[in-house]
Scaffold this motif. Structure first.
Motif, PDB file in Angstrom:
ATOM      1  N   GLN A  31      12.420 -22.238  -6.478  1.00 47.20           N
ATOM      2  CA  GLN A  31      12.129 -21.113  -7.347  1.00 47.20           C
ATOM      3  C   GLN A  31      12.826 -21.306  -8.692  1.00 47.20           C
ATOM      4  N   GLY A  32      12.193 -20.789  -9.752  1.00 46.29           N
ATOM      5  CA  GLY A  32      12.808 -20.799 -11.063  1.00 46.29           C
ATOM      6  C   GLY A  32      13.027 -22.181 -11.635  1.00 46.29           C
ATOM      7  N   ALA A 100       6.713 -20.070 -10.397  1.00 45.25           N
ATOM      8  CA  ALA A 100       7.786 -20.443  -9.484  1.00 45.25           C
ATOM      9  C   ALA A 100       7.299 -21.444  -8.441  1.00 45.25           C
TER      10      ALA A 100
END
Length: 306
Positions: A31-32, A100
């Protein structure tokens, strides 16, 4: 048209009411990990694997379902039609979650009438909306590019005044790519494979050749249901795009077609489609322009028999 303060206010509200994350057990993706939308647009590592989402209300009603389908089917690009009845927080939330998972989301729209100069105001409004949106959201909430589906060949005037329609279409395309350049956004367009049969008025250049030169990328609608047929109808554009340093995505159909069973994979199902796409990939690999596939479209693909 909302100003920046309005967008930011809505975003704050959306963070409170649309905070639910997306968790898929089938795959784990960091994620991110995406810092800029350019890093994941179309040129993501590996071939493009795209699909159209025409029913934009899906990002209101079933965003997790759309994203799960994308992850499960290795989709890394979504062509999302704009719908101004869908509120901005749904776009920002959906794109942020898609990003993401290293899925690019292109803003998509178009209709046959966009090939005519009289539709310039509608086109300008479309681009104004994009510009306002892009300027007012966070980097990981931006659209990665613009995707057009204009197809003026289905407009009645194509049969009665084809040369004029082609000229008007050129003018609108030039307007779009100029505006997109100011926004630093790549532009791709859907084109039928047979467009090379038509010439630019007063020129020997094929309409498809002109379009390949203007757009950053082309999606060739090679709607056939065997690898040999798909490649044969797309190979000329693949060769030309290679010479011009442009990219091509080969599109196939999953919707039931009134034009004949040979147009679509609706009858054969997903396993057969995937086997044919693997064969097409081998055939098209000799062209540097070949960047993958676009499967039309999410709703019909989702219900395609296994």
């Amino acid at each position: 048209m909302q100003n920046k303060r309005g967008f930011h206010f809505i975003k704050i509200i959306s963070c409170l009411v649309l905070i639910a994350g997306v968790t898929f057990s089938s795959k784990t993706i960091a994620q991110g990990s995406v810092e800029s939308y350019e890093s994941i647009h179309g040129n993501v590592e590996g071939p493009i694997r795209a699909s159209w989402v025409w029913d934009t209300t899906q990002i209101e009603k079933n965003p997790q379902e759309v994203l799960k389908f994308a992850v499960d089917h290795d989709i890394n690009t979504i062509y999302l039609q704009i719908n101004r009845d869908v509120k901005i927080p749904y776009y920002t939330d959906f794109i942020r979650k898609a990003r993401a998972y290293n899925i690019a989301v292109d803003v998509m729209d178009g209709r046959a009438a966009w090939g005519l100069t009289e539709s310039r105001e509608q086109i300008a409004s479309f681009l104004d909306w994009i510009e306002a949106y892009q300027d007012s959201v966070e980097p990981n909430e931006k659209f990665a590019g613009i995707h057009l589906d204009i197809e003026p060949h289905v407009h009645p005037e194509w049969k009665t005044n084809q040369a004029s329609v082609i000229t008007q279409w050129q003018g609108n395309v030039q307007y779009i790519v100029d505006r997109a350049a100011l926004m630093n956004m790549p532009v791709a367009a859907d084109l039928p494979f047979w467009l090379d049969n038509y010439k630019i008025p007063g020129s020997t250049m094929a309409v498809s050749s002109w379009m390949i030169r203007k757009f950053d990328s082309i999606t060739i609608m090679a709607y056939r249901d065997t690898a040999a047929a798909i490649y044969n109808v797309a190979k000329d554009e693949l060769a030309e795009a290679s010479q011009l340093g442009k990219t091509i995505s080969i599109a196939v159909e999953t919707k039931q077609s009134k034009e004949g069973d040979f147009i679509t994979f609706y009858e054969e199902g997903s396993a057969y489609m995937e086997s044919q796409l693997k064969l097409v990939e081998k055939l098209a690999a000799e062209h540097s322009s070949f960047k993958g596939f676009s499967i039309h479209e999410y709703t019909s693909w989702k219900t395609l028999k296994e």
